[in-house]
Design an enzyme around this catalytic site. Structure first.
Site, PDB file in Angstrom:
ATOM      1  N   LYS A  11     -14.839  -3.025  36.063  1.00 26.46           N
ATOM      2  CA  LYS A  11     -15.168  -1.646  35.689  1.00 26.46           C
ATOM      3  C   LYS A  11     -16.078  -0.977  36.723  1.00 26.46           C
ATOM      4  CE  LYS A  11     -14.592  -2.493  30.707  1.00 26.46           C
ATOM      5  NZ  LYS A  11     -15.179  -2.263  29.356  1.00 26.46           N
ATOM      6  N   TYR A  51      -7.544   3.799  26.567  1.00 25.27           N
ATOM      7  CA  TYR A  51      -8.427   3.432  25.446  1.00 25.27           C
ATOM      8  C   TYR A  51      -8.112   4.228  24.180  1.00 25.27           C
ATOM      9  CZ  TYR A  51     -11.362   0.410  28.358  1.00 25.27           C
ATOM     10  OH  TYR A  51     -11.841  -0.613  29.155  1.00 25.27           O
ATOM     11  N   ASN A 114     -19.993  -2.713  30.779  1.00 25.44           N
ATOM     12  CA  ASN A 114     -20.011  -4.172  30.624  1.00 25.44           C
ATOM     13  C   ASN A 114     -19.111  -4.918  31.617  1.00 25.44           C
ATOM     14  OD1 ASN A 114     -17.620  -3.442  29.455  1.00 25.44           O
ATOM     15  ND2 ASN A 114     -18.061  -4.289  27.428  1.00 25.44           N
ATOM     16  N   HIS A 117     -12.983  -5.679  31.786  1.00 28.55           N
ATOM     17  CA  HIS A 117     -12.085  -5.581  30.638  1.00 28.55           C
ATOM     18  C   HIS A 117     -11.239  -6.846  30.575  1.00 28.55           C
ATOM     19  CE1 HIS A 117      -9.039  -4.026  27.846  1.00 28.55           C
ATOM     20  NE2 HIS A 117      -8.156  -4.571  28.657  1.00 28.55           N
ATOM     21  N   GLU A 128      -0.821  -3.215  28.676  1.00 28.10           N
ATOM     22  CA  GLU A 128      -1.827  -2.788  29.655  1.00 28.10           C
ATOM     23  C   GLU A 128      -1.362  -3.081  31.091  1.00 28.10           C
ATOM     24  OE1 GLU A 128      -5.491  -3.511  26.501  1.00 28.10           O
ATOM     25  OE2 GLU A 128      -5.330  -4.825  28.252  1.00 28.10           O
TER      26      GLU A 128
END
Ligand code: UDP
Ligand code: MG
Length: 140
Positions: A11, A51, A114, A117, A128
């Protein structure tokens, strides 16, 4: 029967902090083979689509703006039991609860930013993966 592929993103927070190399090293050292990879940036629209399952959650707006705030590394990974083993390798969503040594314990800033993913099911891993990669970009 569990599948052998999962989808990941490094990320924007971890990319900006210079952790691409450390994270890829840990992923490969843990037995995952990279079968597709790209350095890219999501538009707010694409991040919102990725998302969409979280669109009713209070953190959705922040999540979409964070995930489109800078470049990411997207990859498809192969290993026996890939989805479950990769979720173990990254640790809990909230780094304060992530097991020591996991990627999120080492690199995540907070529950939103965080670091990585990881797909939560074989079905979502496939969805995805095809969201980010054409068949011609996947090398077995
Ligand atoms: N997230 C957040 N606040 C929360 C829960 C999740 O900002 O309270 C963000 C975080 O970046 C997380 C993503 O939304 O990784 C997707 O949430 P999910 O519950 O699917 O967690 P994950 O599967 O990534 O562990
Ligand atoms: Mg999830």
């Amino acid at each position: 029967m569990s599948g052998n592929r999962t989808f990941t993103m490094i990320k924007p927070d971890a990319v900006a902090s210079g952790h691409i190399g450390g994270i890829l090293e840990q992923i490969c050292a843990s037995g995952f083979k990279i079968v597709a990879m790209k350095y890219t940036k999501l538009s707010a629209e694409k991040a919102g689509e990725f998302y969409a399952v979280h669109s009713a959650r209070p953190f959705y707006g922040e999540l979409v703006s964070f995930m489109s705030s800078g470049p990411i590394v997207a990859a498809i990974l192969e290993k026996d039991n890939a989805v479950e083993d990769f979720r173990k390798l990254i640790g809990a969503t909230n780094p304060a609860e992530a097991a020591p040594g996991t990627i999120r314990a080492k690199y995540a800033k907070n529950i939103g930013e965080n670091a990585v993913h990881g797909s939560d099911s074989d079905e979502n891993a496939a969805i995805e993966s095809s969201f980010h990669f054409a068949g011609t970009e996947i090398f077995l």
